[in-house]
Motif scaffolding. Structure first.
Motif, PDB file in Angstrom:
ATOM      1  N   TYR A  91      -6.483   5.015   2.248  1.00 52.64           N
ATOM      2  CA  TYR A  91      -6.563   4.138   0.962  1.00 52.64           C
ATOM      3  C   TYR A  91      -6.776   5.314  -0.096  1.00 52.64           C
TER       4      TYR A  91
ATOM      5  N   THR B 246      -5.770   5.314  -3.625  1.00 52.24           N
ATOM      6  CA  THR B 246      -5.642   5.039  -4.917  1.00 52.24           C
ATOM      7  C   THR B 246      -6.717   3.740  -5.278  1.00 52.24           C
TER       8      THR B 246
ATOM      9  N   ALA C 181      -8.495   1.835  -8.396  1.00 54.42           N
ATOM     10  CA  ALA C 181      -8.219   1.227  -9.627  1.00 54.42           C
ATOM     11  C   ALA C 181      -9.208   0.317 -10.284  1.00 54.42           C
TER      12      ALA C 181
ATOM     13  N   GLU D  17      -8.263  -6.201  -0.934  1.00 55.11           N
ATOM     14  CA  GLU D  17      -8.205  -4.855  -1.737  1.00 55.11           C
ATOM     15  C   GLU D  17      -9.250  -4.924  -2.769  1.00 55.11           C
TER      16      GLU D  17
ATOM     17  N   VAL E 164     -10.464  -2.140  -7.374  1.00 56.92           N
ATOM     18  CA  VAL E 164      -9.632  -2.226  -6.178  1.00 56.92           C
ATOM     19  C   VAL E 164      -9.340  -0.900  -5.325  1.00 56.92           C
TER      20      VAL E 164
ATOM     21  N   CYS F 219      -6.105   0.556  -3.094  1.00 55.73           N
ATOM     22  CA  CYS F 219      -4.908   0.516  -2.357  1.00 55.73           C
ATOM     23  C   CYS F 219      -4.614   1.727  -1.652  1.00 55.73           C
TER      24      CYS F 219
ATOM     25  N   ASN G 158       0.238   4.028  -4.978  1.00 56.47           N
ATOM     26  CA  ASN G 158       0.638   3.350  -6.358  1.00 56.47           C
ATOM     27  C   ASN G 158       1.657   2.167  -6.094  1.00 56.47           C
TER      28      ASN G 158
ATOM     29  N   HIS H 104       1.513   0.300  -3.485  1.00 54.52           N
ATOM     30  CA  HIS H 104       0.722  -0.817  -3.005  1.00 54.52           C
ATOM     31  C   HIS H 104      -0.155  -1.571  -4.100  1.00 54.52           C
ATOM     32  N   LEU H 105      -0.631  -0.761  -5.020  1.00 57.96           N
ATOM     33  CA  LEU H 105      -1.099  -1.153  -6.460  1.00 57.96           C
ATOM     34  C   LEU H 105      -0.264  -2.281  -7.162  1.00 57.96           C
TER      35      LEU H 105
ATOM     36  N   THR I  67      -4.950  -2.010 -16.387  1.00 58.25           N
ATOM     37  CA  THR I  67      -5.071  -1.185 -15.250  1.00 58.25           C
ATOM     38  C   THR I  67      -5.298   0.267 -15.289  1.00 58.25           C
TER      39      THR I  67
ATOM     40  N   ILE J 244      -6.337   3.819 -13.218  1.00 54.85           N
ATOM     41  CA  ILE J 244      -6.290   4.250 -11.970  1.00 54.85           C
ATOM     42  C   ILE J 244      -7.322   5.519 -12.236  1.00 54.85           C
TER      43      ILE J 244
END
Length: 156
Positions: A70, A72, A74, A98, A115, A117, A120, A122-123, A142, A144
């Motif tokens: 995991y 990412t 955000a 998540e 979250v 992830c 990206n 997956h996000l 969002t 990141i």
């Protein structure tokens, strides 16, 4: 502070105990007792008192999410169509693994979530297929996180 939560008074010895445990929760009680100059039984009694007061809430191992793939993290500001949508939206967000944190906020958003992830892609899936599909969610914003630069607890 939530209604019903009482302020807890802690003394200098409690603070010393807490500082040792914040540094390393696996530190042996007898080692802490020796360093502070009181008995191990006294440390145990104080810890039980602090747990009972609600100041100490469990003890956890921390998993490094990057080791599990995991990478990412955000923060997502969620705009709701109306304030009444909040309880049902939060219920739906709780179902999404998540989502690590969920905050009811002031300002532009109704809800701010954190979250985690795998990447990206997956996000993007999470946003398009799960979060934005929740009834009452009108749009999201969002951010990141490129790097977490400070990670600490409140100082005692």
């Amino acid at each position: 502070m939530k209604p019903g939560k009482q302020k807890v008074k802690i003394d200098g010895i409690d603070k010393k105990i807490l500082r040792y445990l914040i540094q390393d929760a696996r530190r042996p009680i007898l080692e802490i007792a020796r360093n502070i100059g009181i008995s191990g039984a006294a440390i145990h009694q104080r810890l039980r008192k602090l747990e009972k007061s609600g100041l100490l809430v469990g003890s956890n191992f921390i998993i490094d999410p990057k080791v599990l793939g995991y990478t990412t993290m955000a923060y997502i500001g969620i705009f709701l169509d109306k304030a009444m949508s909040n309880p049902s939206a939060v219920k739906e967000l709780e179902k999404i693994p998540e989502v690590l944190e969920c905050h009811y906020t002031t300002g532009n958003w109704s809800i701010l979530i954190k979250v985690l992830c795998k990447d990206n892609e997956h996000l993007m899936f999470l946003l398009n297929k799960k979060i934005q599909q929740i009834e009452g969610v009108s749009r999201t914003e969002t951010f990141i996180s490129l790097d977490q630069q400070i990670n600490r607890q409140i100082s005692i």
